[in-house]
Scaffold this motif. Sequence first.
Motif, PDB file in Angstrom:
ATOM      1  N   THR A 191      41.855  51.521  39.986  1.00 40.28           N
ATOM      2  CA  THR A 191      40.606  51.152  40.646  1.00 40.28           C
ATOM      3  C   THR A 191      39.460  51.039  39.648  1.00 40.28           C
ATOM      4  N   ALA A 215      48.053  51.191  41.171  1.00 41.55           N
ATOM      5  CA  ALA A 215      47.088  51.971  41.961  1.00 41.55           C
ATOM      6  C   ALA A 215      45.875  52.284  41.091  1.00 41.55           C
ATOM      7  N   SER A 238      50.738  44.757  40.952  1.00 37.75           N
ATOM      8  CA  SER A 238      49.554  45.461  40.465  1.00 37.75           C
ATOM      9  C   SER A 238      49.872  46.953  40.321  1.00 37.75           C
ATOM     10  N   SER A 289      43.081  61.102  38.778  1.00 37.70           N
ATOM     11  CA  SER A 289      43.703  60.447  39.928  1.00 37.70           C
ATOM     12  C   SER A 289      43.621  61.356  41.146  1.00 37.70           C
ATOM     13  N   ALA A 349      42.086  44.434  39.341  1.00 34.21           N
ATOM     14  CA  ALA A 349      41.231  45.421  38.683  1.00 34.21           C
ATOM     15  C   ALA A 349      41.491  45.456  37.182  1.00 34.21           C
ATOM     16  N   ALA A 394      35.366  51.342  40.245  1.00 34.09           N
ATOM     17  CA  ALA A 394      34.461  51.656  41.351  1.00 34.09           C
ATOM     18  C   ALA A 394      33.253  52.449  40.883  1.00 34.09           C
ATOM     19  N   GLY A 422      51.029  48.996  42.756  1.00 31.93           N
ATOM     20  CA  GLY A 422      50.244  48.691  43.941  1.00 31.93           C
ATOM     21  C   GLY A 422      50.867  47.523  44.684  1.00 31.93           C
ATOM     22  N   ASP A 434      49.010  45.183  46.437  1.00 32.70           N
ATOM     23  CA  ASP A 434      48.050  44.122  46.700  1.00 32.70           C
ATOM     24  C   ASP A 434      48.447  42.826  46.000  1.00 32.70           C
ATOM     25  N   TYR A 444      42.636  56.168  39.108  1.00 31.51           N
ATOM     26  CA  TYR A 444      43.929  55.879  39.744  1.00 31.51           C
ATOM     27  C   TYR A 444      44.026  56.607  41.076  1.00 31.51           C
ATOM     28  N   ALA A 445      44.636  55.954  42.048  1.00 29.29           N
ATOM     29  CA  ALA A 445      44.848  56.591  43.342  1.00 29.29           C
ATOM     30  C   ALA A 445      45.903  57.683  43.244  1.00 29.29           C
TER      31      ALA A 445
END
Length: 511
Positions: free
Chosen positions: A401, A399, A397, A466, A84, A403, A476, A478, A437-438
């Motif tokens: 995003t 958190a 990575s 977030s 991302a 989107a 992250g 991933d 952010y998550a």
Amino acid sequence: MKESAMRKSSSLLLATCLIAAPALGQTAPATPPAPAAIAKPPVTTSDGYLKAGQAELKRLIADRPNNRKARNVIIFIGDGMGVATLTAGRIFEGQQLGLDGESYVAEMDRLPHTALVKTYSHDAQVADSAPTATAIVAGIKTKNGVIGVGPEAIENDCAATAPFKVPSLFGMAEDKGYATGIVSTATITHATPASTYAHTAQRDWEVDANMPDAAKAAGCTDIARQMIEWPHGNGLEVMLGGGRQHFIPATVADPEYPNAKGKRADGKDLPAVWKAANPNGAYVWNSESFAAVDPTKTSKLLGLFEPSHMQFEADRTAAGGKEPSLAEMTTKAIAMLSKNRKGYVLMVEAGRIDHAHHGGNARRALQDTVALNQALKAAMDSVDLRDTLIVVTSDHSHAFTMAGYPERGNPILGVVSAPIGTPTLAKDGKAYTTLGYANGPGAVSATERPDPSKEDTGALNYRQQSLVGLSSETHGGDDVVARAAGPKAHLFKGTIEQNTIFHIMRAALGL
């Protein structure tokens, strides 16, 4: 030190604080530069897309593996630079240039070979930078919190960890007569650069003042001393980054900030020790002295440009460039190392991408990603890919995003809009940003969420909202991307383990 919710060292906490106060004596600009005008897509018809696809196919078919032995290896690490971040960074860079950001080709995109990289550590689904950097430069997966030691090590236990030191590619290269160098915008003793030369049961032991008495009594050495006293070959030829306070005594004032002092409790003046051992070397601490260094007349180069981490790129440029850019340090490092006829191994880390993400601050993270692209371009302009392997990757990575359904050309730091200028509304009737952010410090504590369409979401200090409130946003788990060009670059393909990167680089050098 094990943390139940997230992994963050004291230096990362400091870095998060620096989002609001970039550096001692420096201030961030109150108003960010205006975003570039929205550019039209370069391709506008079906026939145009078909022709562009055919052109890319032709380029892919024409690529031929380079199986030569590499003379040099340069590993670029964007700390915390997940997919991302790569995508948003590309769009941000293109839009800042007034171009179509979505189709913009960043310097990293020009590298022909790519692999996905698994980033888990020996003991964690989501890793910190210590084991991931160790995997990249030493070829083994190890535990969160330790550097340059195997998975048999016990965090914080000096005696139990000592038998499990693992050699790095940099030590191997030095022992074979290659030149070696490290460049970072973080402290030069931070986890990623430290992985090239250090072996420690605790990544936070950057200076002796951070170490418990038991560790000192057991014979452990802090990371700063390990760099200066590195026993391989004739030592590192280039060391450029932050962290000056880890090298000077607690009784000595910093040369740039008179009200600040060093952190060494043992009284050692490590730059003076290094200079005595390297009389033809240069120790520098600002951009002026750095620029004055003549690589042809200088045997080694030690540069420590801030007491802690170097400034974020946005703050560095706002302050008038009192410290060199990542690109300038990369260019100088290559000039220094290229004098070795056998070759060299160099690490270049954009360490503050990670710190900006921890602070929930996408603007600074993306600007430091652009700075990494500029450093990569500087390297590509300086080397011959017929004998130099260049690898660009990340340790992990975040958190982070990207989107929503924003229209093409929508400012990447803006709210989701389709059409542009008409914000898309969430269920609460308010806008939301493309980037978020998550978890992290941007979580909304009030019962009513602020409307980002009424804020300057492109401002330098803006924190994206977030989901889960934390004092510091987390890494992250991933996969990240590795890209490469040069000898053995074609081995970067498919999905690989992170420690395989080391084995490809070592094979390229023929070590």
